[in-house]
Design a protein around this motif. Structure first.
Motif, PDB file in Angstrom:
ATOM      1  N   LEU A  20       0.894  -1.170   0.000  1.00  0.00           N
ATOM      2  CA  LEU A  20       0.000   0.000   0.000  1.00  0.00           C
ATOM      3  C   LEU A  20       0.925   1.212   0.000  1.00  0.00           C
ATOM      4  O   LEU A  20       1.751   1.365   0.912  1.00  0.00           O
ATOM      5  CB  LEU A  20      -0.872  -0.042   1.264  1.00  0.00           C
ATOM      6  N   ALA A  21       0.815   2.030  -1.045  1.00  0.00           N
ATOM      7  CA  ALA A  21       1.739   3.163  -1.189  1.00  0.00           C
ATOM      8  C   ALA A  21       1.525   4.180  -0.058  1.00  0.00           C
ATOM      9  O   ALA A  21       0.465   4.210   0.583  1.00  0.00           O
ATOM     10  CB  ALA A  21       1.524   3.818  -2.539  1.00  0.00           C
ATOM     11  N   ALA A  22       2.544   5.005   0.165  1.00  0.00           N
ATOM     12  CA  ALA A  22       2.508   5.982   1.256  1.00  0.00           C
ATOM     13  C   ALA A  22       1.271   6.872   1.169  1.00  0.00           C
ATOM     14  O   ALA A  22       0.937   7.371   0.097  1.00  0.00           O
ATOM     15  CB  ALA A  22       3.768   6.840   1.193  1.00  0.00           C
ATOM     16  N   HIS A  23       0.623   7.047   2.287  1.00  0.00           N
ATOM     17  CA  HIS A  23      -0.585   7.881   2.340  1.00  0.00           C
ATOM     18  C   HIS A  23      -0.843   8.335   3.765  1.00  0.00           C
ATOM     19  O   HIS A  23      -0.296   7.773   4.712  1.00  0.00           O
ATOM     20  CB  HIS A  23      -1.797   7.086   1.833  1.00  0.00           C
ATOM     21  N   THR A  24      -1.684   9.337   3.896  1.00  0.00           N
ATOM     22  CA  THR A  24      -2.240   9.655   5.216  1.00  0.00           C
ATOM     23  C   THR A  24      -3.704   9.249   5.150  1.00  0.00           C
ATOM     24  O   THR A  24      -4.304   9.223   4.070  1.00  0.00           O
ATOM     25  CB  THR A  24      -2.147  11.166   5.534  1.00  0.00           C
ATOM     26  N   ASP A  25      -4.295   8.933   6.289  1.00  0.00           N
ATOM     27  CA  ASP A  25      -5.709   8.576   6.300  1.00  0.00           C
ATOM     28  C   ASP A  25      -6.536   9.865   6.369  1.00  0.00           C
ATOM     29  O   ASP A  25      -6.089  10.859   6.930  1.00  0.00           O
ATOM     30  CB  ASP A  25      -6.024   7.669   7.506  1.00  0.00           C
ATOM     31  N   THR A  26      -7.745   9.810   5.831  1.00  0.00           N
ATOM     32  CA  THR A  26      -8.604  11.000   5.829  1.00  0.00           C
ATOM     33  C   THR A  26      -9.331  11.154   7.171  1.00  0.00           C
ATOM     34  O   THR A  26      -9.724  12.256   7.556  1.00  0.00           O
ATOM     35  CB  THR A  26      -9.625  10.875   4.676  1.00  0.00           C
ATOM     36  N   SER A  27      -9.479  10.073   7.869  1.00  0.00           N
ATOM     37  CA  SER A  27     -10.282   9.999   9.099  1.00  0.00           C
ATOM     38  C   SER A  27      -9.904  10.998  10.197  1.00  0.00           C
ATOM     39  O   SER A  27      -8.885  11.664  10.128  1.00  0.00           O
ATOM     40  CB  SER A  27     -10.074   8.598   9.682  1.00  0.00           C
ATOM     41  N   LEU A  28     -10.730  11.030  11.250  1.00  0.00           N
ATOM     42  CA  LEU A  28     -10.299  11.698  12.492  1.00  0.00           C
ATOM     43  C   LEU A  28      -9.169  10.856  13.064  1.00  0.00           C
ATOM     44  O   LEU A  28      -8.074  11.318  13.302  1.00  0.00           O
ATOM     45  CB  LEU A  28     -11.450  11.734  13.502  1.00  0.00           C
ATOM     46  N   CYS A  29      -9.484   9.563  13.313  1.00  0.00           N
ATOM     47  CA  CYS A  29      -8.420   8.638  13.684  1.00  0.00           C
ATOM     48  C   CYS A  29      -8.730   7.266  13.092  1.00  0.00           C
ATOM     49  O   CYS A  29      -9.868   6.992  12.722  1.00  0.00           O
ATOM     50  CB  CYS A  29      -8.224   8.566  15.200  1.00  0.00           C
ATOM     51  N   VAL A  54      -3.494   9.292  13.849  1.00  0.00           N
ATOM     52  CA  VAL A  54      -4.204  10.533  13.559  1.00  0.00           C
ATOM     53  C   VAL A  54      -4.437  10.592  12.052  1.00  0.00           C
ATOM     54  O   VAL A  54      -3.553  10.256  11.277  1.00  0.00           O
ATOM     55  CB  VAL A  54      -3.325  11.736  13.987  1.00  0.00           C
ATOM     56  N   GLY A  55      -5.638  11.010  11.647  1.00  0.00           N
ATOM     57  CA  GLY A  55      -5.919  11.219  10.228  1.00  0.00           C
ATOM     58  C   GLY A  55      -6.002  12.711   9.927  1.00  0.00           C
ATOM     59  O   GLY A  55      -5.898  13.553  10.831  1.00  0.00           O
ATOM     60  N   ASP A  56      -6.208  13.041   8.646  1.00  0.00           N
ATOM     61  CA  ASP A  56      -6.232  14.454   8.232  1.00  0.00           C
ATOM     62  C   ASP A  56      -7.277  15.278   9.002  1.00  0.00           C
ATOM     63  O   ASP A  56      -7.027  16.437   9.334  1.00  0.00           O
ATOM     64  CB  ASP A  56      -6.578  14.565   6.738  1.00  0.00           C
TER      65      ASP A  56
END
Ligand SMILES: O=C(O)CCC(=O)C(=O)O
Ligand SMILES: [Fe+2]
Length: 351
Positions: free
Chosen positions: A224-233, A267-269
């Motif tokens: 899974l390529a580098a990413h940040t999650d969109t979630s709160l957490c 932590v997500g975005d």
């Protein structure tokens, strides 16, 4: 009838991994995986905070971990080990089904609020495909489970519904403690945490089951390529196998091995925005290992409903004046922005 629902092969769909014995298809060969792996600090012992949720200081400890890392491991989280093991078992049962069976539940591409089988949303931002297949669940998976196991779907539904119920409860506990650390009042918290009520928009809370099948050439594929999650957490359960890596500022990429009895929370975005940039929405990725194990993980994305607005929280009456770094944005809109901006939504809402 069901066969008619199988899309044409031209559509972006997971590979039939079981059919790959020796050669990885060109579509899945990433030219730079060796360099990416070489950058990993294997010698760095990751001392990711390990937090006891029933500790009296949990709020402070969680807040500090979100600031320093954007990620922590949780013990005494209250989710039963038996349920976790049942969810692992059902995940394995799903992904080891024949490819044609899984394809009967293919999600429509780009859908953010549908249950079903498919590739990670970030797939469309990369020229090469990932060694990954996912199954996203939002609410009850009964319609899709009936397609997978026409005579034996109940167990999957019962386990996944209970897992989501417990994860939602845990997510709320974690977020309350974190918001308390930020100084956010109960009343403001309630606005954010209002249950997934249709009147304030579609639910975005989702459970994603992830599968990384064994690969004949792990050194050339990306999990899974580098990413940040969109979630709160996000509350992540890694099923035993290694592969998860996190990007720590000042250190670089470091591996994070699963630790039995703990859940990993990141932590997500949306929480990064809410904390006005104080908490790190941590970059992470999954690399495929040499050991030929089939790796699974369960990621629960804790999100407010679609129509809730997220605004940067600037402490009133603080000694130094604080200004919002981001404009206020509603959940649905932020998901759409992130999809349009190739997975990098934060710069688009920066003030
Ligand atoms: O499989 C993992 O360990 C991570 C999964 C993940 O990052 C995700 O589903 O967003
Ligand atoms: Fe993630």
């Amino acid at each position: 009838m069901a066969d008619q629902e199988i899309p044409p092969p031209s559509q972006l769909v997971p590979l039939n991994f079981a059919s790959v014995q020796t050669h990885v298809p060109e579509s899945h060969l990433w030219p730079n995986v060796k360099e990416l792996s070489a950058a990993v600090k294997l010698d760095k012992r990751v001392s990711l905070p390990l937090i006891d949720l029933v500790n009296d200081d949990a709020s402070e400890l969680l807040g500090r971990a979100c600031e320093e890392w954007g990620m922590f491991q949780l013990i005494n989280h209250g989710v039963s080990q038996t349920l976790i093991e049942e969810a692992e078992e059902e995940t394995r049962r799903l992904f080891t089904l024949p490819a044609a069976q899984k394809m009967k539940t293919l999600r429509s591409p780009g859908s953010l609020t549908a249950t079903g089988y498919g590739m990670a949303g970030i797939s469309k931002y990369h020229p090469k495909l990932m060694w990954h297949e996912g199954f996203t669940i939002i609410g009850s998976p009964i319609n899709e489970a009936k397609k997978l196991w026409p005579n034996d779907y109940k167990r999957f539904c019962d386990v996944m519904e209970e897992y989501q119920r417990q994860m939602k409860g845990l997510g709320e506990r974690i977020i309350r403690l974190i918001l308390k650390f930020l100084g956010i009042s109960e009343e403001e918290m309630m606005k954010l945490l209002t249950s997934t009520d249709e009147s304030i928009g579609k639910p975005y809370m989702a459970l994603r089951l992830n599968s990384y099948p064994p690969c004949p050439d792990p050194g050339q594929v990306m999990g899974l390529a580098a990413h940040t999650d969109t979630s709160l957490c996000t509350i992540l359960h890694q099923v035993r196998s290694n592969g998860l890596q996190i990007f720590k500022d000042g250190t670089g990429w470091v591996p994070l091995s699963p630790m039995s009895g703990t859940l990993v929370v990141n932590v997500g975005d949306l929480l990064h925005i809410l904390s006005n940039g104080r908490f790190t929405s941590i970059l992470h990725r999954v690399m495929i290992q040499e050991n030929k194990e089939h790796r699974f993980s369960l990621a629960y994305f804790y999100d407010p409903p679609g129509d809730i607005y997220i605004s940067p929280y600037c402490k009133p009456l603080s000694d130094t004046p604080q200004f919002p770094l981001y404009r206020s944005v509603n959940v649905k809109e932020y998901f759409a922005i992130k999809a349009k901006k190739m997975g990098s939504g934060l710069p688009a809402i920066k003030i």
